[in-house]
Design an enzyme around this catalytic site. Structure first.
Site, mmCIF file in Angstrom:
data_model
loop_
_atom_site.group_PDB
_atom_site.id
_atom_site.type_symbol
_atom_site.label_atom_id
_atom_site.label_comp_id
_atom_site.label_asym_id
_atom_site.label_seq_id
_atom_site.Cartn_x
_atom_site.Cartn_y
_atom_site.Cartn_z
ATOM 1 N N ASP A 25 1.676 -1.071 0.466
ATOM 2 C CA ASP A 25 -0.052 -0.128 -0.286
ATOM 3 C C ASP A 25 0.788 1.328 -0.111
ATOM 4 O O ASP A 25 1.690 1.522 0.925
ATOM 5 C CB ASP A 25 -0.649 -0.156 1.275
ATOM 6 C CG ASP A 25 -1.837 1.211 1.422
ATOM 7 O OD1 ASP A 25 -1.542 2.388 0.361
ATOM 8 O OD2 ASP A 25 -2.291 1.389 2.685
ATOM 9 N N LYS A 87 2.923 11.253 -4.006
ATOM 10 C CA LYS A 87 2.010 10.471 -4.553
ATOM 11 C C LYS A 87 1.029 11.799 -5.409
ATOM 12 O O LYS A 87 0.627 11.016 -6.088
ATOM 13 C CB LYS A 87 1.041 9.391 -3.380
ATOM 14 C CG LYS A 87 0.020 8.903 -4.055
ATOM 15 C CD LYS A 87 -0.148 7.686 -3.142
ATOM 16 C CE LYS A 87 -1.307 6.944 -3.695
ATOM 17 N NZ LYS A 87 -2.610 6.448 -2.491
HETATM 18 MG MG MG Z 1 -4.709 5.540 2.356
#
Ligand code: MG
Ligand code: ADP
Length: 618
Positions: A25, A87
């Protein structure tokens, strides 16, 4: 066509795939890695017994790079060298991020172009892909230490709304970190897998995944039928998360105690302490009725009721986004079979209550909301590793397919391991004024330069009406049918000129050869990326040179002799530097030229510079 099991350590094509595949993740705030163990999928903890790795990178002056908690400590004391929220920049161009540049304390280069974003630290330039790869390397190191063996295969999750470019940037980050990314899967899909919601195959299930992280909020509505996931709708707010709740508490205290009048709270340390106290309060209120702390002689207090009152507006924003997502999926809240909570911020009781009320049913919160996405990725990984044969039967593209862009770079249009039939497309433009014909060369393979890949064919789009470079809009479409036949179409959208070819992409290549190509791509990932960033810097520099020279010529009468001279000097210097093979120096001089030109461009209202810099050039 099936997956090719290769051992990246020995370079052999394996008949039996027994390597560990990890689930990752890669979050905006925190990242985690999980693996399948005898006890089921589990996240891997670090030395401090914590599963979370803050998605932060600190660059020391001397060149030492820290990732995770040790980087997080530097965010206030050394803000210009501490990277966070990278990100948000993945696969983005300068234009895409124009609205939120101020968010960053580190230097994101400012330009008004379609070029991909770069981050500057001292005299070095980094792409978001390179920075993300540093976080992935840290996670890789962590698992390897834990398992006592090297790993090289991963499933990585991304938000459901990530586009093609953002997904490709994530794949590239994996490759750069030495990871063969077998699948990119959606975060809500991973969360649903973690809860085993795909297991009831008696009827289609509608799932709402509510993901409130540190700085982002995503709501996704999924349909799961016979084990196949489909995203029905997504909504959310890319600037709403746990940090906003912290800020609400800070403001609440600041108002009550007039903290603005105390010098301590104007200092970096004071602000940091206040922020930490607010986050502690927020966390404490998930289990306690109230919280209090002494800070600089102030007794800061908050209870459940006040917290609920001051954060009502934030909670409502999440609920409104849920309603929009449900509407877009053409459903009513009561048609949702399961609600899943993801992200650290869903621990807040006010969120749980509001979500359960909206959907009229309790939300799934049995699993740790920090961990569900990584756990789901590990489950998907275990499926790929062969524990569940069903999914392996799906046909996939064994190698990536793409076209050659300027400078001989490979631009992937369909990434490898995509299930077929499939279709994908992208827009390009020309690099020369009045260009009438455009050659499209189709390649297969994982390397960054087409010369290292396998050429499948080429064709020419003829009869493009003469236009300035950058103006034509050429759409390239790749279609693969169930038999693996690839059809490539090119169409100029302003004139509707089009042409196409058909290719059997599997013809004439063995599994062994494909395996070799994969191994080569992993071995050469770093050099390839270095070549790519250099080529990209050179391409950008050439564009900037071309347009700035054009610009000075066209508007010379608007500028002083001094201004024209400086522009020419900067351009001449850059022209020399282009041949230097030093991408950081090229980037630096491009930036200098751009910075000098920016106010001049404002002067010249009809800036031709806009014209010349649209889209990727073939
Ligand atoms: Mg997350
Ligand atoms: P991301 O997906 O953006 O990487 P996470 O899912 O890791 O983010 O969520 C991080 C956020 O969760 C932070 O804002 C943190 O304060 C919040 N959080 C963690 N634990 C709690 C808690 N017990 N109560 C409230 N918020 C929490």
């Amino acid at each position: 066509m099936a997956m090719i099991p290769i051992n990246l350590q020995t370079g052999e094509v394996q008949k039996q795939q027994d390597n560990v595949i990890v689930g990752i993740d890669l979050g905006t705030t925190n990242s985690l890695v999980a693996v399948l163990t005898d006890k089921g999928p589990m996240v891997v903890e670090g030395d401090q017994k914590d599963a979370l790795v803050p998605s932060m990178i600190h660059f020391e002056k001397e060149g030492k790079i820290r990732v995770g908690w040790s980087a997080k400590e530097k965010v206030l004391t050394d803000p210009t060298r501490t990277i966070f929220s990278v990100k948000r920049l993945m696969g983005k161009s300068y234009k895409d991020i124009a609205g939120f540049k101020d968010l960053y304390s580190y230097k994101v280069i400012e330009e008004d172009t379609d070029e991909l974003v770069k981050i500057q630290i001292d005299d070095k330039f980094y792409s978001p892909t390179e920075l993300s790869s540093m976080i992935l390397k840290e996670l890789k190191k962590r698992v390897e230490r834990h398992l006592g063996q090297t790993i090289s295969k991963a499933v990585i999750t991304v938000p459901a709304y990530f586009n093609d470019n953002q997904r490709q940037a994530t794949r590239d980050a994996g490759k750069l970190a030495g990871l063969d990314v077998l699948r990119i899967i959606n975060e809500p899909t991973a969360a649903s897998l973690a809860y085993g919601l795909n297991k009831d195959t008696s009827k289609a299930q509608k799932i709402a995944v509510f993901d409130l992280g540190g700085g982002t909020f995503d709501i996704s509505i999924l349909n799961i039928e016979n084990g196949i996931f489909e995203v029905l709708s997504t909504n959310g707010d890319t600037f709403l998360g746990g940090d906003d709740f912290d800020r609400t508490i800070m403001n609440y205290w600041a108002e009550i105690h007039k903290l603005g009048e105390t010098p301590y709270f104007q200092s970096d340390i004071g602000k940091q302490d206040l922020r930490l106290a607010a986050e502690n309060a927020k966390r404490a209120l998930t289990t306690n009725e109230s919280y209090s702390v002494m800070l600089a002689n102030f007794k800061l207090e908050i209870n459940q009721d006040s917290f609920q009152r001051i954060s009502e507006a934030l909670v409502n924003r999440t609920i409104n986004a849920c309603q929009r997502a449900i509407n877009d999926a053409q459903l009513n809240p009561d048609q949702i079979d399961h609600v899943v909570l993801v992200g650290g911020s869903t621990r807040m009781p006010i969120i749980k209550t509001a979500v359960s009320k909206l959907f009229g049913k309790p939300a799934n919160d049995m699993l740790d909301p920090d961990e569900v996405v990584a756990i789901g990725a590990a489950i998907q990984a275990s499926v790929l590793a062969g524990q569940n044969k069903d999914l392996l039967l799906l046909d996939i593209t064994p190698l990536s397919l793409g076209i050659e862009t300027v400078g001989g770079l490979m631009d992937v249009i369909i990434p490898r391991n995509t299930t077929i039939p499939t279709k994908a497309g992208r827009q390009y433009t020309t690099s020369i004024d009045g260009q009438k014909n455009l050659k499209i060369s189709v390649y297969q393979g994982e390397r960054d330069l087409v010369e290292d890949n396998r050429k499948l064919g080429e064709f020419v789009l003829k009869g493009i009406p003469p236009m300035p470079a950058g103006l034509p809009k050429i759409e390239i479409q790749f279609l693969i049918n169930a038999d693996g036949i690839l059809q490539v179409k090119a169409k100029e959208l302003r004139s509707n000129v089009e042409t196409q070819i058909q290719i059997n992409s599997q013809y004439g290549i063995s599994e062994e050869e494909m395996g070799k190509m994969l191994i080569e791509s992993m071995k050469n990932a770093e050099q390839d990326m270095a070549k790519r960033v250099l080529l990209e810097a050179v391409n950008e520099a050439k564009n900037v040179l071309l347009s700035s020279r054009k610009f000075v010529k066209q508007h010379a009468e608007l500028f002083s002799v001094q201004e024209v001279e400086t522009m020419n000097q900067l351009a001449d210097k850059l022209e020399l530097t282009i041949t230097s093979q030093d991408k950081d120096l090229i980037n630096k001089e491009v930036q200098e030229l751009n910075q000098y030109a920016a106010p001049l461009a404002h002067k010249a209202m009809d800036a031709t510079i806009q014209h010349a810099l649209k889209g990727k050039k073939i």
